[in-house]
Design an enzyme around this catalytic site. Structure first.
Site, short mmCIF file in Angstrom:
data_model
loop_
_atom_site.label_atom_id
_atom_site.label_comp_id
_atom_site.label_asym_id
_atom_site.label_seq_id
_atom_site.Cartn_x
_atom_site.Cartn_y
_atom_site.Cartn_z
CG HIS A 109 -1.75 -1.18 1.42
ND1 HIS A 109 -1.32 -2.24 2.18
CD2 HIS A 109 -2.97 -1.52 0.94
CE1 HIS A 109 -2.24 -3.19 2.19
NE2 HIS A 109 -3.26 -2.79 1.43
CG ASP A 210 34.21 -33.95 12.82
OD1 ASP A 210 35.19 -34.68 13.10
OD2 ASP A 210 33.25 -34.36 12.13
CG HIS A 213 35.16 -34.64 8.95
ND1 HIS A 213 35.64 -33.56 9.67
CD2 HIS A 213 34.90 -34.16 7.71
CE1 HIS A 213 35.65 -32.49 8.90
NE2 HIS A 213 35.21 -32.82 7.69
CG HIS A 218 37.15 -33.81 3.48
ND1 HIS A 218 36.06 -33.45 2.72
CD2 HIS A 218 36.95 -33.25 4.70
CE1 HIS A 218 35.24 -32.68 3.45
NE2 HIS A 218 35.76 -32.56 4.66
CG ASP A 360 32.50 -31.10 5.06
OD1 ASP A 360 32.93 -32.16 5.52
OD2 ASP A 360 33.21 -30.07 4.94
S1 FES Z 1 1.76 -0.69 3.18
FE1 FES Z 1 0.20 -2.15 3.54
S2 FES Z 1 1.29 -3.95 4.03
FE2 FES Z 1 2.81 -2.47 3.76
FE LIG Z 2 34.83 -31.44 6.19
#
Ligand code: FES
Ligand SMILES: [Fe+2]
Length: 440
Positions: A109, A210, A213, A218, A360
Site C-alpha cells: 500500500h 571435527d 572426519h 575427504h 561435508d
Molecule cells: S503498506 Fe500495507 S502492508 Fe505495507
Molecule cells: Fe569437512
C-alpha cells in the site's frame, strides 16, 4: 514440554559431562521452537561485515534464524537492524538482497520507512486516516542490540545478553589472531547461497572442531592432492572451547598448505604467514595459530575456515533444512586480482559445488535423513572423543585439547543445553558457571 502426549524433559536432551546428545534435538519440532526462543532469541547472531556497509544508506537483508532483518548504515555512521516487515499488514518490506537507500517503501500500500526505522510517509494520510492515526507508533521493529567486533556486525534480540566481546569469551583471543592482520580483513560477496536438508546444528558442530572426519570424508580429495595434509599426531595442533559454546580446531604450520595445492596461482599473490612476522612478545602460542589452518564456529550458527578463507552462516529453516550463505575472507591489502582469484579458490573448496563442501553437506544430509525412521530417530549420539583428556593451558585461553578431539563439540552442546533449560540470561549465567569443570 509435551509433544503428542509425550513429555520431553529438557534436562535429558544433552548430557554435558558424558558428552552425549539425545537424537531428539535433531528432529523434534517442539525442540526447534524452543531453540528459536532460547537459542536464536538470546544469542548474538552474525548480521554482516562492515565492508558490506561502507556508506550511509548501505543495507543488507539477512536473517536471524527465520526472521528476516534489514541491516542499515545510518547517517551518523552507526548500524541499526530492523525486522524486514511492514507494520501495516505485515508485508516483507525490502525485496532486495542489498543496496543503498534512504528509505524503503512497501509495495503493498506504499507505507514508507526511513533508514532510522521511522514511518515517514503514508499514502493519503491526510485524507483517509483521520486524526487518531499516529505515525510515530508504527516505525519498524528494531533489533535491540547491534554490536560490531573487528568489523563483524552481530545482532541480539535479548537486551539482557552480555556484550558481544564478553559473549565471544575465551574465543575472542583466538578470533583476534585471524582478524588483527596488517590492514585488516573483509568479506567478499555477493555471498553464495544454497539449501541443504540437514538440521542446523550439524554444520556448526562440524566446523567447531571435527578434525576426526578429514581422513575418511575427504580422504579421496586428500589423496588426489597427493600429500597427507593433516597430521593427526598429538602436539601438531590444538582445539579450544569457551563458556558460550564458540570454539575452533587448528593445525599448526599449515595455514595455506591445502590452498596452495588446490590454487597454486595464489601462492605468489597472497602474503605468506610466517612465524618470524609475529612480534616476539606475542609468544609462541600466538605464532602457532597465526600460521595455522583452522576451522571454528561462533555459537550458534556462524563458522569459518582460516587458510581456506571461507565464512559461513547456517540459517535454520525448520528442524531439517538450512540455508547456507558463504562469503570469502580476504585480506584488505590484497590486490584486486588476488581477491578475484581467492573467490575462485574458495569456490573450488567450499563454494556450493566445492570439492570439500559436497563431501561435508552429504554427511550432514545423511545424518538428518535417518530421523524419518521411528527407531533410528531415537537414542543418543556420541561426542566422547578425547573425553577426559581436556586441560587448562597457561598459553591458550579456554578449555583446550589436542587437535583431534570432540572437546569443542561437547562445549558447543554444553552451552546449547544451558540455553534450552534457562528462562533468561540470568539463569544461563548461573547454569554455565561451572562450565570448565563440566568439560575437564
Ligand atoms: S503498506 Fe500495507 S502492508 Fe505495507
Ligand atoms: Fe569437512
Amino acid at each position: 514440554m509435551s509433544r503428542g502426549g509425550f513429555v520431553v524433559n529438557i534436562a535429558d536432551l544433552v548430557d554435558a559431562e558424558a558428552g552425549t546428545q539425545n537424537r531428539r534435538i535433531f528432529w523434534d519440532r517442539d525442540v526447534y521452537e524452543l531453540e528459536l526462543e532460547r537459542v536464536f532469541g538470546r544469542c548474538w547472531l552474525f548480521l554482516a561485515h562492515e565492508s558490506q556497509l561502507a556508506k550511509a544508506g548501505d543495507y543488507v537483508v539477512t536473517k536471524m534464524a527465520e526472521d528476516e532483518v534489514i541491516v542499515w548504515r545510518q547517517e551518523d555512521g552507526s548500524i541499526k537492524a530492523f525486522l524486514n516487515q511492514c507494520r501495516h499488514r505485515g508485508m516483507r518490506l525490502c525485496q532486495a538482497e542489498a543496496g543503498n537507500a534512504r528509505s524503503h517503501a512497501c509495495i503493498y500500500h506504499g507505507w514508507q520507512f526511513a533508514a532510522d526505522g521511522s514511518l515517514k510517509t503514508v499514502p493519503l494520510e491526510q485524507s483517509v486516516y483521520g486524526p487518531r492515526f499516529d505515525k510515530r507508533q508504527w516505525g519498524l521493529r528494531e533489533v535491540p542490540r547491534v554490536e560490531s567486533y573487528k568489523g563483524f556486525v552481530f545482532g541480539c534480540m535479548d537486551p539482557d545478553a552480555p556484550t558481544l566481546p564478553d559473549y565471544l569469551g575465551d574465543e575472542k583471543w583466538y578470533i583476534d589472531i585471524w582478524t588483527d592482520i596488517p590492514g585488516g580483513i573483509e568479506l567478499l560477496g555477493p555471498p553464495a547461497r544454497s539449501i541443504v536438508h540437514t538440521n542446523w546444528k550439524l554444520p556448526p558442530e562440524g566446523f567447531v572442531g571435527d578434525v576426526y572426519h578429514l581422513g575418511m570424508t575427504h580422504g579421496s580429495i586428500l589423496k588426489v592432492l597427493g600429500a597427507p595434509v593433516v597430521d593427526f599426531k598429538s602436539g601438531m595442533g590444538m582445539q579450544a572451547t569457551s563458556r558460550y559454546g564458540s570454539g575452533h580446531a587448528a593445525q599448526f604450520s599449515h595455514h595455506s598448505s591445502m590452498r596452495d595445492q588446490i590454487s597454486p596461482e595464489l601462492a605468489d599473490m597472497v602474503p605468506p604467514r610466517r612465524v618470524e612476522d609475529v612480534a616476539p612478545e606475542k609468544g609462541e602460542a600466538y605464532a602457532n595459530l597465526y600460521t595455522s589452518m583452522w576451522d571454528g564456529t561462533i555459537f550458534p550458527n556462524c563458522s569459518y575456515l582460516i587458510g581456506l578463507n571461507v565464512f559461513k552462516v547456517w540459517h535454520p529453516i525448520g528442524p531439517d533444512k538450512i540455508e547456507v550463505v558463504s562469503w570469502v575472507i580476504a585480506e584488505k591489502r590484497m590486490s584486486e586480482e588476488a581477491k578475484r582469484r581467492m573467490k575462485i579458490s574458495v569456490n573450488r573448496t567450499f563454494g556450493m559445488a566445492g570439492i570439500l563442501e559436497g563431501d561435508d553437506m552429504d554427511n550432514f544430509e545423511h545424518s538428518t535423513q535417518p530421523n524419518q525412521g521411528y527407531f533410528t530417530r531415537q537414542g543418543t549420539l556420541n561426542a566422547q572423543l578425547g573425553h577426559g583428556l581436556a586441560r587448562l593451558d597457561p598459553d591458550y585461553p579456554g578449555v583446550v585439547s589436542d587437535m583431534v578431539s570432540e572437546l569443542s563439540i561437547r562445549g558447543y552442546y554444553r552451552f546449547y543445553a544451558d540455553c534450552l533449560k534457562s528462562k533468561n540470561w540470568q539463569e544461563i549465567q548461573h547454569n554455565s558457571e561451572n562450565w570448565k569443570e563440566q568439560l575437564l
